[in-house]
Design a protein around this motif. Structure first.
Motif, PDB file in Angstrom:
ATOM      1  N   LEU A 117       0.722  -1.260  -0.003  1.00  0.00           N
ATOM      2  CA  LEU A 117       0.045  -0.105  -0.090  1.00  0.00           C
ATOM      3  C   LEU A 117       0.831   1.054   0.095  1.00  0.00           C
ATOM      4  O   LEU A 117       0.500   2.256  -0.625  1.00  0.00           O
ATOM      5  CB  LEU A 117      -0.870   0.144   1.300  1.00  0.00           C
ATOM      6  CG  LEU A 117      -2.053  -1.113   1.157  1.00  0.00           C
ATOM      7  CD1 LEU A 117      -2.490  -1.073   2.621  1.00  0.00           C
ATOM      8  CD2 LEU A 117      -2.784  -1.056  -0.055  1.00  0.00           C
ATOM      9  N   ASN A 118       2.188   1.200   0.719  1.00  0.00           N
ATOM     10  CA  ASN A 118       2.860   2.408   0.645  1.00  0.00           C
ATOM     11  C   ASN A 118       3.542   2.748  -0.606  1.00  0.00           C
ATOM     12  O   ASN A 118       4.033   3.865  -0.855  1.00  0.00           O
ATOM     13  CB  ASN A 118       3.893   2.274   2.017  1.00  0.00           C
ATOM     14  CG  ASN A 118       3.026   2.240   3.328  1.00  0.00           C
ATOM     15  OD1 ASN A 118       1.909   2.705   3.466  1.00  0.00           O
ATOM     16  ND2 ASN A 118       3.640   1.380   4.114  1.00  0.00           N
TER      17      ASN A 118
ATOM     18  N   ASN B  27       2.320   1.760  -3.727  1.00  0.00           N
ATOM     19  CA  ASN B  27       1.401   1.567  -4.850  1.00  0.00           C
ATOM     20  C   ASN B  27       0.963   2.988  -5.446  1.00  0.00           C
ATOM     21  O   ASN B  27       0.190   3.821  -4.776  1.00  0.00           O
ATOM     22  CB  ASN B  27       0.303   0.614  -4.502  1.00  0.00           C
ATOM     23  CG  ASN B  27      -0.810   0.372  -5.482  1.00  0.00           C
ATOM     24  OD1 ASN B  27      -0.220   0.417  -6.740  1.00  0.00           O
ATOM     25  ND2 ASN B  27      -1.653  -0.134  -5.279  1.00  0.00           N
TER      26      ASN B  27
ATOM     27  N   SER C 268     -10.968   0.543   0.149  1.00  0.00           N
ATOM     28  CA  SER C 268     -10.343  -0.180  -0.990  1.00  0.00           C
ATOM     29  C   SER C 268      -8.911  -0.528  -0.750  1.00  0.00           C
ATOM     30  O   SER C 268      -8.690  -1.819  -1.285  1.00  0.00           O
ATOM     31  CB  SER C 268     -10.191   0.887  -2.327  1.00  0.00           C
ATOM     32  OG  SER C 268      -9.413   0.488  -3.271  1.00  0.00           O
ATOM     33  N   ASP C 269      -8.227   0.076  -0.018  1.00  0.00           N
ATOM     34  CA  ASP C 269      -6.923  -0.079   0.384  1.00  0.00           C
ATOM     35  C   ASP C 269      -7.033  -1.332   1.221  1.00  0.00           C
ATOM     36  O   ASP C 269      -6.136  -2.416   1.151  1.00  0.00           O
ATOM     37  CB  ASP C 269      -6.086   0.802   1.279  1.00  0.00           C
ATOM     38  CG  ASP C 269      -5.680   2.224   0.453  1.00  0.00           C
ATOM     39  OD1 ASP C 269      -5.767   1.830  -0.989  1.00  0.00           O
ATOM     40  OD2 ASP C 269      -5.188   2.987   0.837  1.00  0.00           O
ATOM     41  N   TYR C 270      -7.725  -1.624   2.173  1.00  0.00           N
ATOM     42  CA  TYR C 270      -8.285  -2.745   3.019  1.00  0.00           C
ATOM     43  C   TYR C 270      -8.494  -3.885   2.328  1.00  0.00           C
ATOM     44  O   TYR C 270      -7.958  -4.969   2.331  1.00  0.00           O
ATOM     45  CB  TYR C 270      -9.294  -2.482   3.869  1.00  0.00           C
ATOM     46  CG  TYR C 270      -8.834  -1.599   5.126  1.00  0.00           C
ATOM     47  CD1 TYR C 270      -7.562  -1.178   5.615  1.00  0.00           C
ATOM     48  CD2 TYR C 270      -9.917  -0.719   5.992  1.00  0.00           C
ATOM     49  CE1 TYR C 270      -7.280  -0.575   6.599  1.00  0.00           C
ATOM     50  CE2 TYR C 270      -9.602   0.018   6.884  1.00  0.00           C
ATOM     51  CZ  TYR C 270      -8.432   0.015   7.343  1.00  0.00           C
ATOM     52  OH  TYR C 270      -8.024   1.007   8.247  1.00  0.00           O
TER      53      TYR C 270
ATOM     54  N   ARG D  59      -7.927  -4.446  -0.975  1.00  0.00           N
ATOM     55  CA  ARG D  59      -6.958  -4.935  -1.938  1.00  0.00           C
ATOM     56  C   ARG D  59      -5.820  -5.490  -1.094  1.00  0.00           C
ATOM     57  O   ARG D  59      -4.917  -6.193  -1.881  1.00  0.00           O
ATOM     58  CB  ARG D  59      -6.522  -3.610  -2.807  1.00  0.00           C
ATOM     59  CG  ARG D  59      -7.607  -3.095  -3.588  1.00  0.00           C
ATOM     60  CD  ARG D  59      -7.081  -2.028  -4.347  1.00  0.00           C
ATOM     61  NE  ARG D  59      -6.107  -2.360  -5.472  1.00  0.00           N
ATOM     62  CZ  ARG D  59      -4.994  -1.787  -5.715  1.00  0.00           C
ATOM     63  NH1 ARG D  59      -4.727  -0.446  -5.317  1.00  0.00           N
ATOM     64  NH2 ARG D  59      -4.431  -1.919  -6.689  1.00  0.00           N
ATOM     65  N   ALA D  60      -5.589  -5.357  -0.100  1.00  0.00           N
ATOM     66  CA  ALA D  60      -4.542  -6.037   0.771  1.00  0.00           C
ATOM     67  C   ALA D  60      -4.677  -7.190   0.928  1.00  0.00           C
ATOM     68  O   ALA D  60      -3.838  -7.997   1.531  1.00  0.00           O
ATOM     69  CB  ALA D  60      -4.480  -5.173   1.812  1.00  0.00           C
TER      70      ALA D  60
ATOM     71  N   PRO E 133      -7.589   0.168  -8.970  1.00  0.00           N
ATOM     72  CA  PRO E 133      -7.503   1.167  -7.879  1.00  0.00           C
ATOM     73  C   PRO E 133      -8.542   2.341  -8.016  1.00  0.00           C
ATOM     74  O   PRO E 133      -8.745   2.429  -9.500  1.00  0.00           O
ATOM     75  CB  PRO E 133      -6.036   1.583  -7.551  1.00  0.00           C
ATOM     76  CG  PRO E 133      -5.439   1.396  -8.826  1.00  0.00           C
ATOM     77  CD  PRO E 133      -6.282   0.125  -9.708  1.00  0.00           C
TER      78      PRO E 133
ATOM     79  N   GLU F 131      -6.046  11.531  -1.846  1.00  0.00           N
ATOM     80  CA  GLU F 131      -6.348  11.439  -0.571  1.00  0.00           C
ATOM     81  C   GLU F 131      -5.762  12.720   0.300  1.00  0.00           C
ATOM     82  O   GLU F 131      -4.849  13.339  -0.106  1.00  0.00           O
ATOM     83  CB  GLU F 131      -5.698  10.241   0.220  1.00  0.00           C
ATOM     84  CG  GLU F 131      -5.807   9.944   1.508  1.00  0.00           C
ATOM     85  CD  GLU F 131      -5.262   8.765   1.972  1.00  0.00           C
ATOM     86  OE1 GLU F 131      -5.492   8.421   3.350  1.00  0.00           O
ATOM     87  OE2 GLU F 131      -4.302   8.255   1.200  1.00  0.00           O
TER      88      GLU F 131
END
Length: 431
Positions: A88-89, A91, A128-130, A132-133, A313, A318
């Motif tokens: 995530l960091n 991407n 979405s981040d949660y 996709r992880a 994504p 953000e």
């Protein structure tokens, strides 16, 4: 393969075959190992022993085919690079058009300070981040249904916990507001946010907001909902209820999801139900003792669909302060009992009507004991009537006998009409 073996055993079987097979078969085995390392490196990243076995296999293959060994060595490096880029960091996807300009609030003291559109965008970014992880192996029914879910399915657990926190936060915000008008405005605000989430194909958020508004503590607020029903946003609630309905195995939601253009955030709960159904309804092995690969293919189809949605994504910008505010608000632990008590405090039960004396006199031999309205015992008998449409129900006064007979006057609110009738409801209690 985790449903019937482990990575180390798979590696051992492959190497046994490699040493015994001809060159074409060895090439196939090497290509399989390359794909494993490149596309599913998380297996090796989280299991150093398996990675060590992989390197041992490369050394063995070098004795037979040096070119294949070099290919497999490069595959590990590529898999490691891909795995890191998917974090995530790190991407940073490329989009063909600029993201919409965020609506930055001047202050963030309450929900009303953030525009519903921007709130929906940031809730979508977070979820979405949660989503996709979540790794594919976390969705196997033999891992996420166990008590060790935090170890075997950490990202899935994070996503589920977030869902529950947002739902509880929605209901808590509503019931803690003493003002009737402000309380109705809060519900309307959440309906606006849900509508924007629906426009963004964030179905998870639609489900969690619906869940919060349909909790008993909020659902029973008759006066509040009478105000909301007069507003145009009430149509959004009807749409949300239809979408989140479990009728036909969530047929309305499944149809909506299939017609949605990515990106989207699906409601994972439906996938979990499907995986559980497959797991419980199909044996792990066939009658002859062979592995039931039909069952594994059914599971794989569902996981493949989830991975398809994870590939896309959102093109949203953000604002860290907004994301942090949402996370800080929803991370508070909410007590369901206190939420219920707050609900009774802001809209107490109407105690004006009297129980039917005929029923009470008919039960004199049971020595009925009157229970005060608002008592802890009353909370266990929140009844919901479903006569044609969703409606609410309150017990005005009631009594209980030793065998658990509850008598009282029910007030039903349906389609704006109020009806009262004497009801006798029997409950069996062990304590």
């Amino acid at each position: 393969y985790r449903t019937f073996t482990n990575g180390k055993e798979v590696m051992t079987k492959l190497m046994d075959a490699f040493e015994q097979e001809d060159k074409p078969s060895r090439i196939k085995i090497a290509l399989f190992l390359r794909r494993w390392a490149e596309q599913h490196f998380h297996d090796f990243e989280n299991d150093q022993e398996l990675l060590f076995e992989y390197h041992k296999c490369v050394e063995v293959i070098k004795n037979f085919e040096n070119n294949l060994a070099s290919m497999l060595a490069r595959a590990v490096d590529k898999g490691r690079t891909v795995s890191r880029s998917q974090g995530l960091n790190n991407n940073s996807p490329m989009f063909g058009s600029p993201s919409p300009k965020p609506i930055v609030p001047k202050q963030m003291l309450s929900l009303f300070d953030i525009d519903p559109i921007e709130f929906a965008r940031h809730l979508t970014i977070i979820e979405s981040d949660y989503f996709r992880a979540i790794a594919s192996k976390e969705l196997l029914t033999n891992t996420w249904t166990k008590s060790t879910m935090g170890d075997s399915s950490p990202h899935l657990l994070t996503f589920i916990t977030h869902f529950n926190q947002i739902s509880c936060w929605v209901s808590y915000l509503v019931v803690k507001e003493a003002s009737l008008k402000k309380r109705a405005n809060l519900i309307i605000r959440f309906l606006k946010i849900a509508k924007e989430c629906m426009n963004l194909n964030n179905f998870n958020a639609v489900f969690e907001i619906t869940s919060g508004l349909q909790q008993a503590a909020v659902h029973r607020l008759r006066k509040t909902w009478e105000i909301v029903k007069k507003e145009k946003e009430h149509a959004t609630l009807e749409e949300m209820l239809e979408l989140s309905s479990g009728a036909g195995s969530f047929s309305a939601y499944r149809t909506k999801l299939r017609s949605a253009d990515p990106p989207c955030v699906p409601y994972v709960g439906v996938y979990q139900s499907d995986l559980t159904f497959i797991g419980d309804g199909n044996n792990d092995k066939l009658d002859n003792g062979y592995i039931n690969f039909f069952k594994r293919r059914l599971v794989a189809e569902i996981i493949k669909e989830i991975q398809t949605y994870q590939m896309n994504p959102y093109n949203l910008q953000e604002v860290p302060s907004i994301s942090e505010w949402i996370k800080s608000q929803s991370s508070i632990l909410f007590d369901e009992n206190k939420t219920w008590e707050a609900s009774l405090c802001i809209e107490p039960r109407d105690t004006g009507s009297k129980p039917d004396k005929g029923i009470l006199s008919a039960r004199k031999s049971i020595k009925l004991k009157k229970i005060c309205v608002g008592s802890t015992f009353e909370n266990a008998f929140e009844l919901e009537w479903r006569v044609g449409r969703r409606c609410t129900s309150d017990i005005d006064q009631f009594a209980i006998g030793p065998i658990g007979i509850v008598c009282g006057t029910e007030r039903r609110i349906e389609d704006g009409r109020t009806e009262e009738e004497t009801t006798e409801q029997i409950f069996w209690r062990k304590s």
